[in-house]
Design a protein around this motif. Structure first.
Motif, PDB file in Angstrom:
ATOM      1  N   LEU A  67      29.480 -38.987   0.200  1.00 55.20           N
ATOM      2  CA  LEU A  67      29.709 -37.626   0.097  1.00 55.20           C
ATOM      3  C   LEU A  67      31.223 -37.635   0.028  1.00 55.20           C
ATOM      4  O   LEU A  67      32.047 -38.191   0.489  1.00 55.20           O
ATOM      5  CB  LEU A  67      29.328 -36.702   1.216  1.00 55.20           C
ATOM      6  N   SER A  68      31.764 -36.417  -0.804  1.00 55.17           N
ATOM      7  CA  SER A  68      33.103 -36.112  -0.851  1.00 55.17           C
ATOM      8  C   SER A  68      33.213 -34.556  -1.473  1.00 55.17           C
ATOM      9  O   SER A  68      32.103 -33.901  -1.800  1.00 55.17           O
ATOM     10  CB  SER A  68      33.743 -37.052  -2.150  1.00 55.17           C
ATOM     11  N   LYS A  69      34.631 -34.092  -1.145  1.00 59.48           N
ATOM     12  CA  LYS A  69      34.673 -32.697  -1.666  1.00 59.48           C
ATOM     13  C   LYS A  69      34.250 -31.970  -2.843  1.00 59.48           C
ATOM     14  O   LYS A  69      34.248 -32.918  -3.947  1.00 59.48           O
ATOM     15  CB  LYS A  69      36.228 -32.378  -1.451  1.00 59.48           C
ATOM     16  N   GLY A  70      33.490 -31.112  -2.809  1.00 59.42           N
ATOM     17  CA  GLY A  70      32.701 -30.573  -4.178  1.00 59.42           C
ATOM     18  C   GLY A  70      31.434 -30.739  -4.345  1.00 59.42           C
ATOM     19  O   GLY A  70      30.862 -30.591  -5.089  1.00 59.42           O
ATOM     20  N   ARG A  71      31.129 -32.160  -3.548  1.00 64.27           N
ATOM     21  CA  ARG A  71      29.601 -32.475  -3.986  1.00 64.27           C
ATOM     22  C   ARG A  71      28.429 -31.513  -3.349  1.00 64.27           C
ATOM     23  O   ARG A  71      28.751 -30.921  -2.455  1.00 64.27           O
ATOM     24  CB  ARG A  71      29.311 -33.844  -3.108  1.00 64.27           C
ATOM     25  N   MET A  72      27.507 -31.139  -4.186  1.00 63.15           N
ATOM     26  CA  MET A  72      26.413 -30.408  -3.858  1.00 63.15           C
ATOM     27  C   MET A  72      25.527 -31.103  -2.940  1.00 63.15           C
ATOM     28  O   MET A  72      25.074 -32.282  -3.032  1.00 63.15           O
ATOM     29  CB  MET A  72      25.600 -29.671  -4.915  1.00 63.15           C
ATOM     30  N   VAL A  73      24.958 -30.518  -1.769  1.00 57.06           N
ATOM     31  CA  VAL A  73      24.166 -30.982  -0.761  1.00 57.06           C
ATOM     32  C   VAL A  73      23.143 -30.239  -0.244  1.00 57.06           C
ATOM     33  O   VAL A  73      23.264 -28.915  -0.407  1.00 57.06           O
ATOM     34  CB  VAL A  73      24.782 -31.576   0.613  1.00 57.06           C
ATOM     35  N   LEU A  74      21.885 -30.516   0.025  1.00 61.54           N
ATOM     36  CA  LEU A  74      20.864 -29.834   0.841  1.00 61.54           C
ATOM     37  C   LEU A  74      20.716 -30.353   2.110  1.00 61.54           C
ATOM     38  O   LEU A  74      20.981 -31.460   2.594  1.00 61.54           O
ATOM     39  CB  LEU A  74      19.579 -29.849  -0.095  1.00 61.54           C
ATOM     40  N   ILE A  75      21.026 -29.710   3.151  1.00 62.56           N
ATOM     41  CA  ILE A  75      21.164 -29.846   4.641  1.00 62.56           C
ATOM     42  C   ILE A  75      20.121 -29.228   5.209  1.00 62.56           C
ATOM     43  O   ILE A  75      19.932 -28.000   5.252  1.00 62.56           O
ATOM     44  CB  ILE A  75      22.535 -29.823   5.280  1.00 62.56           C
ATOM     45  N   GLU A  76      19.384 -30.150   6.265  1.00 61.74           N
ATOM     46  CA  GLU A  76      18.361 -29.442   7.314  1.00 61.74           C
ATOM     47  C   GLU A  76      18.789 -29.612   8.760  1.00 61.74           C
ATOM     48  O   GLU A  76      19.219 -30.832   8.808  1.00 61.74           O
ATOM     49  CB  GLU A  76      16.996 -29.717   6.899  1.00 61.74           C
ATOM     50  N   GLY A  77      18.752 -28.600   9.535  1.00 61.69           N
ATOM     51  CA  GLY A  77      19.101 -29.075  10.798  1.00 61.69           C
ATOM     52  C   GLY A  77      19.007 -27.739  11.740  1.00 61.69           C
ATOM     53  O   GLY A  77      18.410 -27.202  11.461  1.00 61.69           O
ATOM     54  N   GLU A  78      19.768 -27.887  13.009  1.00 64.24           N
ATOM     55  CA  GLU A  78      19.753 -26.923  13.775  1.00 64.24           C
ATOM     56  C   GLU A  78      21.317 -26.369  13.741  1.00 64.24           C
ATOM     57  O   GLU A  78      22.129 -26.930  13.627  1.00 64.24           O
ATOM     58  CB  GLU A  78      19.663 -27.550  15.222  1.00 64.24           C
ATOM     59  N   VAL A  79      20.816 -25.124  13.864  1.00 63.76           N
ATOM     60  CA  VAL A  79      22.540 -24.253  13.910  1.00 63.76           C
ATOM     61  C   VAL A  79      22.684 -23.582  15.138  1.00 63.76           C
ATOM     62  O   VAL A  79      21.784 -23.125  16.036  1.00 63.76           O
ATOM     63  CB  VAL A  79      22.182 -23.185  12.544  1.00 63.76           C
ATOM     64  N   GLU A  80      23.954 -23.708  15.518  1.00 64.15           N
ATOM     65  CA  GLU A  80      24.504 -22.895  16.620  1.00 64.15           C
ATOM     66  C   GLU A  80      25.583 -21.960  16.141  1.00 64.15           C
ATOM     67  O   GLU A  80      26.319 -22.253  15.471  1.00 64.15           O
ATOM     68  CB  GLU A  80      25.166 -23.937  17.691  1.00 64.15           C
ATOM     69  N   VAL A  81      25.727 -20.874  16.902  1.00 66.24           N
ATOM     70  CA  VAL A  81      26.870 -19.794  16.637  1.00 66.24           C
ATOM     71  C   VAL A  81      27.780 -19.645  17.453  1.00 66.24           C
ATOM     72  O   VAL A  81      27.252 -19.437  18.754  1.00 66.24           O
ATOM     73  CB  VAL A  81      26.176 -18.358  15.962  1.00 66.24           C
ATOM     74  N   SER A  82      29.174 -19.916  17.414  1.00 65.74           N
ATOM     75  CA  SER A  82      30.186 -19.802  18.545  1.00 65.74           C
ATOM     76  C   SER A  82      30.826 -18.782  18.205  1.00 65.74           C
ATOM     77  O   SER A  82      31.439 -18.377  16.929  1.00 65.74           O
ATOM     78  CB  SER A  82      31.079 -20.994  18.608  1.00 65.74           C
ATOM     79  N   ALA A  83      31.123 -17.637  19.048  1.00 60.26           N
ATOM     80  CA  ALA A  83      32.020 -16.663  19.018  1.00 60.26           C
ATOM     81  C   ALA A  83      33.322 -16.781  19.472  1.00 60.26           C
ATOM     82  O   ALA A  83      33.505 -17.608  20.681  1.00 60.26           O
ATOM     83  CB  ALA A  83      31.457 -15.106  19.453  1.00 60.26           C
ATOM     84  N   TYR A  84      34.637 -16.457  19.105  1.00 60.48           N
ATOM     85  CA  TYR A  84      35.877 -16.848  19.554  1.00 60.48           C
ATOM     86  C   TYR A  84      36.959 -15.951  18.856  1.00 60.48           C
ATOM     87  O   TYR A  84      36.544 -14.912  17.943  1.00 60.48           O
ATOM     88  CB  TYR A  84      36.257 -18.044  19.169  1.00 60.48           C
ATOM     89  N   ALA A  85      38.156 -15.834  19.436  1.00 59.12           N
ATOM     90  CA  ALA A  85      39.092 -14.766  19.041  1.00 59.12           C
ATOM     91  C   ALA A  85      40.141 -15.642  18.299  1.00 59.12           C
ATOM     92  O   ALA A  85      40.476 -16.684  18.756  1.00 59.12           O
ATOM     93  CB  ALA A  85      39.622 -14.184  20.336  1.00 59.12           C
ATOM     94  N   ALA A  86      40.723 -15.141  17.106  1.00 58.22           N
ATOM     95  CA  ALA A  86      41.411 -15.677  16.504  1.00 58.22           C
ATOM     96  C   ALA A  86      42.806 -15.548  16.886  1.00 58.22           C
ATOM     97  O   ALA A  86      42.994 -14.818  17.948  1.00 58.22           O
ATOM     98  CB  ALA A  86      41.542 -15.335  14.938  1.00 58.22           C
TER      99      ALA A  86
END
Length: 159
Positions: A67-86
């Motif tokens: 893989l390299s920058k710009g390459r199109m991919v399809l990804i399957e997996g599990e997602v987690e959402v993290s909240a934070y303050a900038a």
């Protein structure tokens, strides 16, 4: 309980591979998923959602190599959402995706990885599946992911 997410997007950065203290390979990269939204005034606006993707073990090595920058991919997996303050105090969220299956979309010339031989396949790698040749599509079935990859010879297969 079970969750699975599938995204299709473009790499926003080259993959970064590292190893855990016990020697397990892990690769991280970002993926931008674009969608078009029609506004009330009839105009169309493009929205981008960024995912931080992490791949482990053999999948990490394969992603790092092909893989390299710009390459199109399809990804399957599990997602987690993290909240934070900038740094400026505004609330932010991060979408972290642990990849279980990565499919390389597009042709070899779309975004070739630096240093990868021209014989690198445009294909897929599934961490849970045994290595085998891709199954041909059913006759007459439309493909939503472009033309089939070119025919490969044994000496071109990197596995």
């Amino acid at each position: 309980m079970w969750q699975r997410i599938t995204i299709v997007g473009n790499l926003g950065s080259d993959p970064e591979m590292r190893y855990t203290p016990s020697g397990v390979p892990v690769t991280s990269f970002s993926v931008a998923v674009n969608r078009k939204v029609k506004l009330q005034d009839g105009s169309v606006q493009e929205k981008t959602t960024w995912f931080r993707v992490t791949a482990w073990r053999q999948l990490a090595e394969t992603c790092s190599q092909y893989l390299s920058k710009g390459r199109m991919v399809l990804i399957e997996g599990e997602v987690e959402v993290s909240a934070y303050a900038a740094q400026d105090g505004t609330p932010r969220a991060s979408l972290e995706l642990t990849a279980r299956d990565v499919r390389f979309l597009g042709g070899r010339s779309d975004a070739p990885a630096p240093g990868v031989a021209s014989g690198a396949p445009a294909g897929a790698y599934n961490a849970a599946a045994p290595r085998s040749a891709p199954r041909p599509a059913a006759s007459g079935a439309p493909s939503n992911f472009g033309p089939p990859p070119p025919e490969l010879h044994d000496e071109e297969i990197p596995f």
